[in-house]
Design a protein around this motif. Structure first.
Motif, PDB file in Angstrom:
ATOM      1  N   GLN A   1      -6.335   5.268  -4.628  1.00 50.59           N
ATOM      2  CA  GLN A   1      -6.415   3.853  -4.999  1.00 50.59           C
ATOM      3  C   GLN A   1      -5.046   3.228  -5.239  1.00 50.59           C
ATOM      4  O   GLN A   1      -4.953   2.164  -5.866  1.00 50.59           O
ATOM      5  CB  GLN A   1      -7.266   3.714  -6.272  1.00 50.59           C
ATOM      6  N   LEU A   2      -3.975   3.839  -4.721  1.00 45.67           N
ATOM      7  CA  LEU A   2      -2.629   3.320  -4.975  1.00 45.67           C
ATOM      8  C   LEU A   2      -2.452   1.881  -4.498  1.00 45.67           C
ATOM      9  O   LEU A   2      -1.743   1.106  -5.117  1.00 45.67           O
ATOM     10  CB  LEU A   2      -1.567   4.196  -4.296  1.00 45.67           C
TER      11      LEU A   2
ATOM     12  N   GLY B   1      -0.609  -2.276 -12.374  1.00 42.17           N
ATOM     13  CA  GLY B   1      -0.962  -1.149 -11.522  1.00 42.17           C
ATOM     14  C   GLY B   1       0.200  -0.189 -11.399  1.00 42.17           C
ATOM     15  O   GLY B   1       1.293  -0.437 -11.906  1.00 42.17           O
ATOM     16  N   PHE B   2      -0.042   0.910 -10.718  1.00 41.13           N
ATOM     17  CA  PHE B   2       0.996   1.910 -10.499  1.00 41.13           C
ATOM     18  C   PHE B   2       1.766   1.566  -9.229  1.00 41.13           C
ATOM     19  O   PHE B   2       1.155   1.209  -8.217  1.00 41.13           O
ATOM     20  CB  PHE B   2       0.376   3.304 -10.346  1.00 41.13           C
ATOM     21  N   ARG B   3       3.067   1.688  -9.282  1.00 41.73           N
ATOM     22  CA  ARG B   3       3.873   1.510  -8.070  1.00 41.73           C
ATOM     23  C   ARG B   3       3.729   2.774  -7.240  1.00 41.73           C
ATOM     24  O   ARG B   3       3.966   3.883  -7.728  1.00 41.73           O
ATOM     25  CB  ARG B   3       5.335   1.282  -8.435  1.00 41.73           C
ATOM     26  N   ALA B   4       3.330   2.609  -5.988  1.00 45.26           N
ATOM     27  CA  ALA B   4       3.078   3.747  -5.100  1.00 45.26           C
ATOM     28  C   ALA B   4       4.292   4.657  -4.996  1.00 45.26           C
ATOM     29  O   ALA B   4       4.154   5.885  -5.049  1.00 45.26           O
ATOM     30  CB  ALA B   4       2.654   3.256  -3.721  1.00 45.26           C
ATOM     31  N   GLU B   5       5.479   4.088  -4.882  1.00 42.40           N
ATOM     32  CA  GLU B   5       6.678   4.929  -4.743  1.00 42.40           C
ATOM     33  C   GLU B   5       6.940   5.743  -5.998  1.00 42.40           C
ATOM     34  O   GLU B   5       7.421   6.879  -5.917  1.00 42.40           O
ATOM     35  CB  GLU B   5       7.911   4.110  -4.331  1.00 42.40           C
ATOM     36  N   ASP B   6       6.614   5.202  -7.182  1.00 45.89           N
ATOM     37  CA  ASP B   6       6.788   5.962  -8.429  1.00 45.89           C
ATOM     38  C   ASP B   6       5.820   7.137  -8.493  1.00 45.89           C
ATOM     39  O   ASP B   6       6.184   8.244  -8.894  1.00 45.89           O
ATOM     40  CB  ASP B   6       6.575   5.067  -9.653  1.00 45.89           C
ATOM     41  N   VAL B   7       4.559   6.894  -8.106  1.00 47.96           N
ATOM     42  CA  VAL B   7       3.558   7.965  -8.118  1.00 47.96           C
ATOM     43  C   VAL B   7       3.942   9.050  -7.121  1.00 47.96           C
ATOM     44  O   VAL B   7       3.911  10.242  -7.438  1.00 47.96           O
ATOM     45  CB  VAL B   7       2.151   7.411  -7.798  1.00 47.96           C
TER      46      VAL B   7
END
Length: 80
Positions: free
Chosen positions: A43-44, A53-59
């Protein structure tokens, strides 16, 4: 968009791979090569209704770092 902090405790790590529990983003290694495999975005890309929300690159960065630590700490699990 406000970015939600990515933390170590948000990940589930097993010899079968790593999963970011809040987003279901995951990496599953190929048999015999723990550093190659399939990455699932989960769900990124979905933004929370309140705009955070979460930043995709951080995750993804945290996932790579934690997975590398896990493999290095458990070489017997991966025939390294």
């Amino acid at each position: 968009m406000e970015s939600t902090l990515v933390r170590r405790d948000q990940f589930n790590i097993t010899p079968q791979g790593i999963v970011h529990k809040p987003t279901d983003a995951a990496f599953t290694p190929y048999p015999g090569d723990p550093f190659s495999g399939i990455e699932r975005s989960g769900q990124l890309a979905n933004q929370h209704p309140n705009g955070s929300g979460f930043r995709a690159e951080d995750v993804r960065r945290m996932m790579r770092e934690l997975w590398a630590e896990y493999v290095t700490s458990n070489p017997q699990l991966f025939n390294l």
